[in-house]
Scaffold this motif. Structure first.
Motif, PDB file in Angstrom:
ATOM      1  N   CYS A 140      38.992  45.548  56.276  1.00  0.00           N
ATOM      2  CA  CYS A 140      39.817  46.511  55.538  1.00  0.00           C
ATOM      3  C   CYS A 140      40.651  47.409  56.455  1.00  0.00           C
ATOM      4  O   CYS A 140      40.561  47.340  57.671  1.00  0.00           O
TER       5      CYS A 140
ATOM      6  N   PRO B 153      40.058  50.391  41.994  1.00  0.00           N
ATOM      7  CA  PRO B 153      39.337  49.128  41.753  1.00  0.00           C
ATOM      8  C   PRO B 153      38.454  49.179  40.513  1.00  0.00           C
ATOM      9  O   PRO B 153      37.621  50.067  40.389  1.00  0.00           O
TER      10      PRO B 153
ATOM     11  N   GLN C 274      36.914  46.145  39.222  1.00  0.00           N
ATOM     12  CA  GLN C 274      35.927  45.071  39.493  1.00  0.00           C
ATOM     13  C   GLN C 274      35.712  44.112  38.326  1.00  0.00           C
ATOM     14  O   GLN C 274      35.678  42.909  38.505  1.00  0.00           O
TER      15      GLN C 274
ATOM     16  N   ASP D 123      41.059  46.047  42.339  1.00  0.00           N
ATOM     17  CA  ASP D 123      40.272  44.938  42.894  1.00  0.00           C
ATOM     18  C   ASP D 123      39.447  44.350  41.754  1.00  0.00           C
ATOM     19  O   ASP D 123      38.931  45.109  40.921  1.00  0.00           O
TER      20      ASP D 123
ATOM     21  N   PHE E 256      43.864  42.651  43.964  1.00  0.00           N
ATOM     22  CA  PHE E 256      43.138  41.786  44.892  1.00  0.00           C
ATOM     23  C   PHE E 256      42.013  41.153  44.100  1.00  0.00           C
ATOM     24  O   PHE E 256      41.254  41.860  43.429  1.00  0.00           O
TER      25      PHE E 256
END
Ligand code: SAH
Ligand code: SF4
Ligand code: F3S
Length: 439
Positions: free
Chosen positions: A12, A263, A265, A303, A332
């Motif tokens: 990262c 993010p 998830q 993310d 991502f």
């Protein structure tokens, strides 16, 4: 004779910045940077272990140095970063690659200079993996390599223990730097001509929690008030701690970019619960609503993980659904990777690879379609771009607008580090192209 160093970085942004700190230490020791690892007198691998493939990648590259080291016996090979900090991995590395000279953990970076000096005086490998984090190291002297962008750590470590994640184990408990040190670093960077500051932490929203120091929104406000034209970014934000106050501060301070990386998830509540994320998909969408109420044009990136243990087809459909609702500018996407030592690694119901593969393909397609659609809307608009680099292959300069979109454009003079207005004439998937216009 000039001595050269080469650093290979995985993982990262935090690791990228840490490699700048390693470069600072190496240059103090008299080494000069070089692109070719074969020419280097010291090669450092700054590793990551967030997913198995990150780990394999590092192992593979370190393995490839065996021949070189046999020819160049005086060369020093050092391996640091998250991989070495994982339980038992330093010993694994040492056994597998006995020619590695120095293995140092994430909490031993401040000591790297001494470790190198020590190695020069002994034949044996130097292995230093501190178990706990210790004091925050101030007064570091990173050799920054990404002008006009500069990164500043505000927190280290993480306390969240998302059930799939190795970071809390390899980076230790969350510690926050004192705000006065952060603000001073930002002032110096802006004084030196840096045009974009990115504040780094695993969960910047919990900055200084439980201390007498400024809250994260207060810190942002103070940095945004520094004189000069520059942009301010931050990452990463954990949705559970994303506050209305933060949305207001973004709205009220034009130097803070209208881009939040938040993010999520998964879109499934049962998966989110098993991940220990501490919010539901409705909570997440509510946070976005608050953000958009204050900053209607704010871009949101995220993310996403597929194939978490017990993720059903319905759970996955909920993720696809959330992607649509949240209108992410980009995302991502990752296939869940089992990390030894985490809670999720001990869960029953690990998902077979073929199912995860099919899900990630469908997810990537959905995300890309959305990104393409949003990028296409730029055509005809003029955006302010901070020029970051020159791409020799395309013969174009490149930079990003405040929403994080990459744009390519021609310029007769070198405009790296300058803000330019670019009229967008075309969009190509994720990036834009255009011409400089007078602002
Ligand atoms: N602190 C940040 C993220 C750090 S890791 C945050 O909480 O948002 C970056 C991303 O890697 C995570 O957001 C997650 O999507 C992904 N990730 C972490 N552990 C993973 C694992 N075991 N398998 C697959 N992806 C993972
Ligand atoms: Fe990992 Fe969760 Fe911490 Fe992010 S917040 S680093 S995903 S444990
Ligand atoms: Fe970053 Fe990888 Fe470590 S994502 S914090 S370098 S495990």
């Amino acid at each position: 004779m000039t001595k050269y160093y080469h650093i290979t970085t995985y993982g990262c942004q935090m690791n990228v910045h840490e490699s700048e700190k390693i470069a600072g230490i190496l240059s103090e020791l008299g080494y000069t940077a070089c692109d070719d690892i074969e020419q280097s007198d010291i090669a450092v691998f700054n590793t990551c272990c967030i997913r198995e493939n990150a780990e394999n990648h590092a192992f593979g590259n370190i393995g490839m140095l065996k021949k070189l080291k046999a020819k160049k016996r005086d060369m020093i090979i050092a391996v640091g970063g998250c991989l070495t900090q994982q339980m038992g991995k330093a010993d694994d590395l040492h056994t597998k690659f006995p020619y590695v000279d120095i293995i140092f953990g994430t909490h031993n970076l401040g000591d790297l200079k001494n470790l190198i000096l020590k190695k020069r005086g002994q034949k044996r490998a130097v292995i230093e993996i501190a178990e706990s984090e210790g004091e925050i190291c101030e007064g570091e002297n990173p050799l920054r390599t990404s002008f006009p962008n500069a990164w500043i750590n505000i927190t280290y470590g993480c306390n969240n223990f998302c059930s799939y994640c190795i970071v809390p184990y390899v980076r230790g408990r969350e510690r926050s730097r004192r705000s006065e040190n952060i603000i001073k670093e930002a002032e110096e960077l802006i004084e030196q001509g840096y045009k974009e500051i990115t504040l780094l932490g695993q969960n910047v929203n919990s900055y200084a929690n439980g201390t007498d120091d400024l809250s994260f929104p207060e810190l942002l406000k103070k940095i945004a008030a520094i004189d000069g034209k520059f942009r301010l970014r931050f990452m990463t934000s954990h949705p559970k701690d994303f506050s209305e106050e933060l949305a207001k501060v973004i709205a009220e301070n034009r130097k803070i970019c209208r881009l939040v990386h938040l993010p999520v998830q998964s879109g499934s509540d049962s998966v989110l619960r098993a991940m220990n994320r501490k919010y539901t998909s409705a909570d997440y969408l509510k946070k976005l609503e608050i953000l958009k109420k204050y900053v209607p044009d704010c871009a949101v990136t995220t993310d996403l993980i597929v194939g978490f243990p017990n993720e059903s087809e319905e759970d996955f459909a909920a993720t696809l659904n959330l992607v649509k609702k949240a209108e992410f500018a980009s995302a991502f996407t990752f296939v869940y990777s089992k990390r030894e030592g985490t809670v999720a690694a001990r869960m029953e119901g690990q998902i077979p690879e073929d199912i995860s593969k099919s899900r990630i393909m469908r997810l990537v397609e959905a995300v890309n379609a959305q990104t393409r659609e949003q990028t296409a809307r730029y055509v005809g608009k003029t955006v302010e771009v901070l020029c970051e680099d020159y791409d020799a292959k395309r013969e174009k300069y490149l930079g990003r607008d405040e929403y994080g979109r990459m744009a390519y454009f021609a310029s007769e003079k070198n405009v790296i580090g300058e803000f330019v207005n670019v009229k967008i004439s075309g969009a190509n998937g994720v990036s834009l192209k255009g011409e400089i216009v007078k602002g």
